[in-house]
Design an enzyme around this catalytic site. Structure first.
Site, mmCIF file in Angstrom:
data_model
loop_
_atom_site.group_PDB
_atom_site.id
_atom_site.type_symbol
_atom_site.label_atom_id
_atom_site.label_comp_id
_atom_site.label_asym_id
_atom_site.label_seq_id
_atom_site.Cartn_x
_atom_site.Cartn_y
_atom_site.Cartn_z
ATOM 1 N N LYS A 13 0.824 -1.218 0.000
ATOM 2 C CA LYS A 13 0.000 0.000 0.000
ATOM 3 C C LYS A 13 0.858 1.269 0.000
ATOM 4 O O LYS A 13 0.484 2.243 -0.635
ATOM 5 C CB LYS A 13 -1.038 -0.003 1.121
ATOM 6 C CG LYS A 13 -0.494 -0.057 2.505
ATOM 7 C CD LYS A 13 -1.633 -0.186 3.501
ATOM 8 C CE LYS A 13 -1.177 -0.655 4.847
ATOM 9 N NZ LYS A 13 0.006 -0.034 5.414
ATOM 10 N N ARG A 88 -6.032 2.006 11.895
ATOM 11 C CA ARG A 88 -5.465 0.680 12.103
ATOM 12 C C ARG A 88 -6.222 -0.096 13.173
ATOM 13 O O ARG A 88 -5.912 -1.266 13.412
ATOM 14 C CB ARG A 88 -4.016 0.854 12.556
ATOM 15 C CG ARG A 88 -2.986 0.144 11.701
ATOM 16 C CD ARG A 88 -1.661 0.367 12.367
ATOM 17 N NE ARG A 88 -0.543 -0.282 11.775
ATOM 18 C CZ ARG A 88 0.203 0.229 10.804
ATOM 19 N NH1 ARG A 88 -0.115 1.358 10.249
ATOM 20 N NH2 ARG A 88 1.283 -0.418 10.418
ATOM 21 N N ARG A 160 14.831 -1.761 7.342
ATOM 22 C CA ARG A 160 14.085 -1.068 8.403
ATOM 23 C C ARG A 160 14.179 -1.857 9.707
ATOM 24 O O ARG A 160 14.059 -3.073 9.714
ATOM 25 C CB ARG A 160 12.615 -0.968 7.996
ATOM 26 C CG ARG A 160 12.188 0.423 7.641
ATOM 27 C CD ARG A 160 10.813 0.423 7.080
ATOM 28 N NE ARG A 160 9.796 -0.045 8.023
ATOM 29 C CZ ARG A 160 8.495 0.041 7.781
ATOM 30 N NH1 ARG A 160 8.058 0.565 6.668
ATOM 31 N NH2 ARG A 160 7.622 -0.387 8.669
ATOM 32 N N ARG A 171 3.891 -7.930 13.931
ATOM 33 C CA ARG A 171 3.098 -6.936 13.199
ATOM 34 C C ARG A 171 1.952 -7.609 12.440
ATOM 35 O O ARG A 171 0.851 -7.068 12.356
ATOM 36 C CB ARG A 171 3.999 -6.150 12.230
ATOM 37 C CG ARG A 171 4.824 -5.101 12.959
ATOM 38 C CD ARG A 171 5.974 -4.617 12.138
ATOM 39 N NE ARG A 171 5.569 -3.845 10.989
ATOM 40 C CZ ARG A 171 6.288 -3.747 9.864
ATOM 41 N NH1 ARG A 171 7.415 -4.411 9.743
ATOM 42 N NH2 ARG A 171 5.869 -3.011 8.884
HETATM 43 P P1 AMP Z 1 3.883 1.266 8.999
HETATM 44 O O1 AMP Z 1 5.022 1.953 8.350
HETATM 45 O O2 AMP Z 1 2.537 1.794 8.537
HETATM 46 O O3 AMP Z 1 3.966 -0.236 8.918
HETATM 47 O O4 AMP Z 1 3.940 1.642 10.566
HETATM 48 C C1 AMP Z 1 5.058 1.296 11.352
HETATM 49 C C2 AMP Z 1 4.671 1.256 12.829
HETATM 50 O O5 AMP Z 1 4.184 2.543 13.251
HETATM 51 C C3 AMP Z 1 3.539 0.295 13.172
HETATM 52 O O6 AMP Z 1 4.000 -1.038 13.328
HETATM 53 C C4 AMP Z 1 3.017 0.906 14.476
HETATM 54 O O7 AMP Z 1 3.882 0.622 15.548
HETATM 55 C C5 AMP Z 1 3.113 2.398 14.196
HETATM 56 N N1 AMP Z 1 1.869 2.934 13.579
HETATM 57 C C6 AMP Z 1 1.711 3.416 12.308
HETATM 58 N N2 AMP Z 1 0.444 3.824 12.085
HETATM 59 C C7 AMP Z 1 -0.236 3.577 13.235
HETATM 60 C C8 AMP Z 1 -1.599 3.734 13.638
HETATM 61 N N3 AMP Z 1 -2.534 4.221 12.798
HETATM 62 N N4 AMP Z 1 -1.931 3.374 14.898
HETATM 63 C C9 AMP Z 1 -1.016 2.887 15.742
HETATM 64 N N5 AMP Z 1 0.269 2.684 15.440
HETATM 65 C C10 AMP Z 1 0.677 3.026 14.197
#
Ligand code: AMP
Length: 213
Positions: A13, A88, A160, A171
């Site tokens: 995405k 989320r 990362r 995750r």
């Molecule tokens: P992503 O890059 O979208 O996979 O986000 C990386 C990490 O940021 C996630 O594993 C969460 O720890 C945190 N995170 C990102 N977006 C959210 C959200 N909407 N609610 C809570 N935690 C978030």
């Protein structure tokens, strides 16, 4: 265009949102990117967020709502946005509806980028970013030429911190527990559009365009 992009970590995405934002001239709002910026700025909140992210857990709904409310009230989001990584949790989906109601801008649709779990695992464990070009690469799926292009430009393949196997497993579990209810939230309200997200990036992008047109 006001859309939410939903999908498990590794569903592509973020990649699709980056292409879409370039072509449709609406901001790509990634809460993961915003949190990573907070982490690298080293603020107190950033340090707290770092521990949560490294464990693969979720930052609290209340904090996320504050972050997203502030971001959506900025001028560049007035004509549309692509939300990536938010909502989320079911609570965040409810909060987003209320927020958009207050702003008087309803969501067009929520798009689910749909991919099998074993493909997700390879996409995630193999994911790298080129330190020089910023290009997203994958040690399993990118061509030798693409990898060489980064290395020849003097770049390194950055892994990362939250892309290690333990965090990834967590995750994906967190996604199943918290984010699948978000999918159900939009499905029940007839606001969900499914996109088959398995395939080359350009093919998936065409499917995405079809889904939101
Ligand atoms: P992503 O890059 O979208 O996979 O986000 C990386 C990490 O940021 C996630 O594993 C969460 O720890 C945190 N995170 C990102 N977006 C959210 C959200 N909407 N609610 C809570 N935690 C978030």
């Amino acid at each position: 265009m006001r859309i939410v992009l939903l999908g498990a970590p590794g569903s592509g995405k973020g990649t699709q949102a980056m292409i879409l934002t370039g072509q449709k001239n609406v901001p790509h709002i990634s809460t993961g990117d915003m949190l990573r910026e907070a982490v690298s700025s080293g603020t107190r909140f950033g340090r707290k967020a770092k521990d949560i992210m490294e464990a693969g857990e979720l930052v609290s709904d209340e904090i996320m709502l504050g972050i997203i409310a502030e971001r959506l009230s900025q001028a560049d989001a007035a004509d549309g946005f692509i939300l990536d990584g938010f909502p989320r949790t079911r609570q965040q989906a409810i909060d987003l509806d209320e927020l958009l109601d207050q702003l008087g801008v309803p969501l067009d649709t929520a798009v689910l980028m749909d991919v099998d779990f074993d493909i997700l695992m390879k996409r995630l464990t193999g994911r790298r970013t080129c330190s020089k070009t910023g290009k997203l690469l994958n040690i399993y799926f990118s061509s030798e030429e693409e990898i060489a292009e980064c290395l020849n430009a003097g770049g390194e393949l950055i892994h990362r911190e939250d892309d290690n196997e333990e965090t990834i497993g967590n995750r994906l579990n967190v996604y199943r527990e918290n984010t699948e209810p978000v999918v159900e939230f939009y499905r029940k309200r007839d606001r969900l559009t499914m996109v088959d997200a398995d395939g080359p990036i350009d093919v998936v992008y065409e499917r995405l365009l079809d889904a939101i047109s």
